[in-house]
Design an enzyme around this catalytic site. Structure first.
Site, PDB file in Angstrom:
ATOM      1  CE  LYS A   1      30.029  10.238  21.196  1.00 33.33           C
ATOM      2  NZ  LYS A   1      28.566  10.364  21.248  1.00 33.33           N
TER       3      LYS A   1
ATOM      4  CE  LYS B   1      29.345  15.121  23.634  1.00 30.81           C
ATOM      5  NZ  LYS B   1      28.315  14.928  24.673  1.00 30.81           N
TER       6      LYS B   1
ATOM      7  CD  GLU C   1      17.657  13.119  17.053  1.00 26.44           C
ATOM      8  OE1 GLU C   1      16.754  13.356  16.227  1.00 26.44           O
ATOM      9  OE2 GLU C   1      17.922  11.981  17.471  1.00 26.44           O
TER      10      GLU C   1
END
Length: 217
Positions: free
Chosen positions: A14, A74, A165
Site C-alpha cells: 500500500k 503508489k 484495477e
C-alpha cells in the site's frame, strides 16, 4: 523455496519506498516471467508497458484522477509500474507471427503438427470473436494469468507488488497512444519495496477457511 510460504506471506503493498529500486537482474527475471506466461492456445494477446523512469511513472500517475487518485501516490513511489495491455484484435498478422515464432523455436516436428496448431488457434479465435462475441473478455482472462504469475514471482524474488484495477483505462489509452498500436489498457501492477508507511505489512492475512473453499468428488 516454499511456494505455500510465499503465498501466505505475500501482500498487496500500500506504500512504496521511493528510494529503493529493483535491480536490473531482478527486473530481467520479472520480464522473463511475463514473456513466458501461459495463455489459451498460446495466443499471447498482450503487450506490457513498463514505466521505470520518473517521467514514465508520472505519465501514468497523471491519468489517475478523481475516484482513482488514491493510486497515484503508489505509482509515483514505486520502482516500476507495469501496464498490462490487450490486443484489440487477434488479426491475421498476429496469428501468423505466433506460428512463425513457434516454427522457429522448433515446436513442430512435422508440417501436420504446424497445421494442427494453426487450425486449433484459429478455431478458438473465431469461436470467441464470431460466435461467443467475448473476444475482449477472453483476452482479459489471459492478461490476468500473466498478472498472477508476475505477483507470485515478485514475492519469490522479495519484490512487493500492488495490482491496480482502480485505473482510468480510457485515460491510459490516450496517454500512451495505445489505440494507435492496436492495444487497450486492462490493469496495472506497481512493483518495488514497501516503506514503513505500508500499513498492510503489519496486518494479518485473511482468507475464508479451507473447508469452505474446497470440495472433493
Amino acid at each position: 523455496m516454499n511456494i505455500a510460504q510465499i503465498a501466505t506471506t505475500r501482500r498487496t503493498c500500500k506504500a512504496f519506498d521511493p528510494a529503493r529500486k529493483i535491480p536490473d537482474s531482478v527486473l530481467a527475471d520479472l520480464k522473463t516471467v511475463l514473456r513466458f506466461a501461459p495463455s489459451s492456445v498460446n495466443s499471447q494477446p498482450w503487450h506490457f508497458v513498463i514505466a521505470g523512469s520518473d517521467a514514465g511513472r508520472e505519465t501514468l500517475a497523471a491519468t489517475l484522477d478523481g475516484a482513482f487518485a488514491y493510486n497515484a501516490g503508489k505509482v509515483r513511489a514505486a520502482s516500476h509500474v507495469v501496464v498490462f495491455c490487450a490486443r484489440t484484435a487477434l488479426d491475421e498478422a498476429h496469428l501468423n507471427g505466433l506460428l512463425a515464432q513457434e516454427d522457429a523455436d522448433g515446436r513442430f516436428a512435422t508440417p501436420e503438427a504446424r497445421a494442427g496448431q494453426a487450425n486449433s488457434r484459429n478455431f478458438y479465435v473465431s469461436l470467441h470473436r464470431d460466435q461467443l462475441k467475448d473476444a475482449d473478455a477472453w483476452a482479459d482472462r489471459q492478461i490476468y494469468i500473466a498478472l498472477g504469475n508476475l505477483m507470485q514471482a515478485a514475492a519469490a524474488l522479495g519484490v512487493d507488488a500492488c495490482p491496480m484495477e482502480g485505473i482510468d483505462v480510457l485515460a491510459l489509452d490516450k496517454a500512451l497512444g495505445l489505440p494507435e498500436e492496436g492495444l487497450r489498457a486492462v490493469v496495472m501492477c506497481a512493483l518495488g519495496y514497501g516503506s514503513d508507511q505500508d500499513f498492510n505489512a503489519r496486518l494479518p492475512k485473511s482468507r475464508l477457511p479451507a473447508e469452505t473453499l474446497f470440495s472433493e468428488i
